[in-house]
Design an enzyme around this catalytic site. Sequence first.
Site, PDB file in Angstrom:
ATOM      1  N   ASP A 168       1.002  -1.084  -0.065  1.00  0.00           N
ATOM      2  CA  ASP A 168       0.135  -0.092  -0.063  1.00  0.00           C
ATOM      3  C   ASP A 168       1.027   1.356   0.041  1.00  0.00           C
ATOM      4  OD1 ASP A 168      -2.416   1.637   0.403  1.00  0.00           O
ATOM      5  OD2 ASP A 168      -1.797   1.719   2.518  1.00  0.00           O
TER       6      ASP A 168
ATOM      7  N   ASP B 189       2.185   4.099  -3.515  1.00  0.00           N
ATOM      8  CA  ASP B 189       1.857   5.219  -3.432  1.00  0.00           C
ATOM      9  C   ASP B 189       3.284   6.006  -3.745  1.00  0.00           C
ATOM     10  OD1 ASP B 189      -0.851   5.235  -2.812  1.00  0.00           O
ATOM     11  OD2 ASP B 189      -0.765   6.737  -1.518  1.00  0.00           O
TER      12      ASP B 189
HETATM   13  C1  IPM Z   1      -5.427   1.283  -1.918  1.00  0.00           C
HETATM   14  C2  IPM Z   1      -6.303   2.270  -0.799  1.00  0.00           C
HETATM   15  C3  IPM Z   1      -6.974   1.188   0.098  1.00  0.00           C
HETATM   16  C4  IPM Z   1      -6.011   0.310   0.901  1.00  0.00           C
HETATM   17  C5  IPM Z   1      -7.891   1.856   1.273  1.00  0.00           C
HETATM   18  C6  IPM Z   1      -8.816   2.900   0.489  1.00  0.00           C
HETATM   19  C7  IPM Z   1      -8.429   0.910   2.166  1.00  0.00           C
HETATM   20  O1  IPM Z   1      -5.341   2.875  -0.120  1.00  0.00           O
HETATM   21  O2  IPM Z   1      -6.211   0.479  -2.521  1.00  0.00           O
HETATM   22  O3  IPM Z   1      -4.198   1.593  -2.001  1.00  0.00           O
HETATM   23  O4  IPM Z   1      -5.398   0.646   1.774  1.00  0.00           O
HETATM   24  O5  IPM Z   1      -5.657  -0.851   0.367  1.00  0.00           O
HETATM   25 MG    MG Z   2      -3.317   2.888  -1.031  1.00  0.00          MG
END
Ligand code: IPM
Ligand code: MG
Length: 355
Positions: free
Chosen positions: A245, A249
């Site tokens: 996660d 990003d």
């Molecule tokens: C992602 C998002 C989700 C996650 C959230 C919205 C629950 O950040 O798809 O990366 O943490 O997996």
């Molecule tokens: Mg995410």
Amino acid sequence: MSKTYKISIIKGDGIGPEIIDEAIKVLDKVAEICDFKLVYKEYLMGGIAIDTVGVPLPQETIDGVLDSDACLFGSIGGPKWDNLPRELRAETGLLKFREAMGVYANLRPAVIYDELINASTLKADVIKGVDIMVVRELIGGIYFGQPRGNDGERAYNTMVYTKSEIIRIGKKAFEIAKTRDNRLCSVDKANVLEVSQLWRDTINELSTDYPEVELTHMYVDNAAMQLVRNPKQFDVIVTGNIFGDILSDTASMVVGSIGLLPSASTGDKTAIYEPIHGSAPDITGLGIANPIATIESVAMMLKYSLNQEEAALKIQAAIKKALVEGYRTKDIASFDAKEVLTTEQMGEMIKNNLV
Ligand code: IPM
Ligand code: MG
């Protein structure tokens, strides 16, 4: 006779409906060009589902998506629903949905467009040529581990992986590496966590089945640093749910904007295709969201679920053409932009570029 595919659509909250509408335009046009048919059915999830039927993930949505060939998903959540009890939160609906679909492998490609080198906050020579695939385990780890709780004085979550879960995602990552540059970096925190030690041992065992793939291991803190320092060293990254996660990003900023990164969540049942970004309440309704991540997700859907690789390539070429010609959305507008387009104009432009 041309083929017909059933596509389940979940627009969700925030900018979700805006970006999905553009992606559907593009999908309809490419279907016409490549001579296949699509039947869409819309389902509720997230905040809109809470407001309409009282729960974030109605059973009808699970059943409908299971009955489709692929699911195109926008984004869910927003401040309006943030203070609800956890089991009613939009995010809880999304996690239950991923679990119900058994989508254990989340593929998040981060590929730089040469045209957008100036849109990244990183230096051009650091990012030129970046082509990374993050393979994130999606239905295990600390997101799902039991026990979990919060009594106001003490709160806890459990990070747990079984060997079979690690083997399942590991195999997927090695297979993907074989179709790319044959390099796999497994990311963990084995210097601190038992769960990461099992992860590392298991990935090492698996690697004997894939002698052609060069395997390396990296601690997650170092991986976060290396992604920004020298992203080109990575080909495929495999990691657990929470590390994936965070690192995906980071990877999105390497290529310029989180508005560019698509994803495919695949497992044994219906696969889900969605941009990696969230519902962006701060820009909802302004017409400035970047639809490219969602349109790229459609390309992944065509390739992985519908076996329409030619259509996928056509979409990617249409996106590329818009960028080459200097068209940008606000998030990727740099000094060399010819024109900054709205969400709808960008969708229209990509659709019209399809040949
Ligand atoms: C992602 C998002 C989700 C996650 C959230 C919205 C629950 O950040 O798809 O990366 O943490 O997996
Ligand atoms: Mg995410």
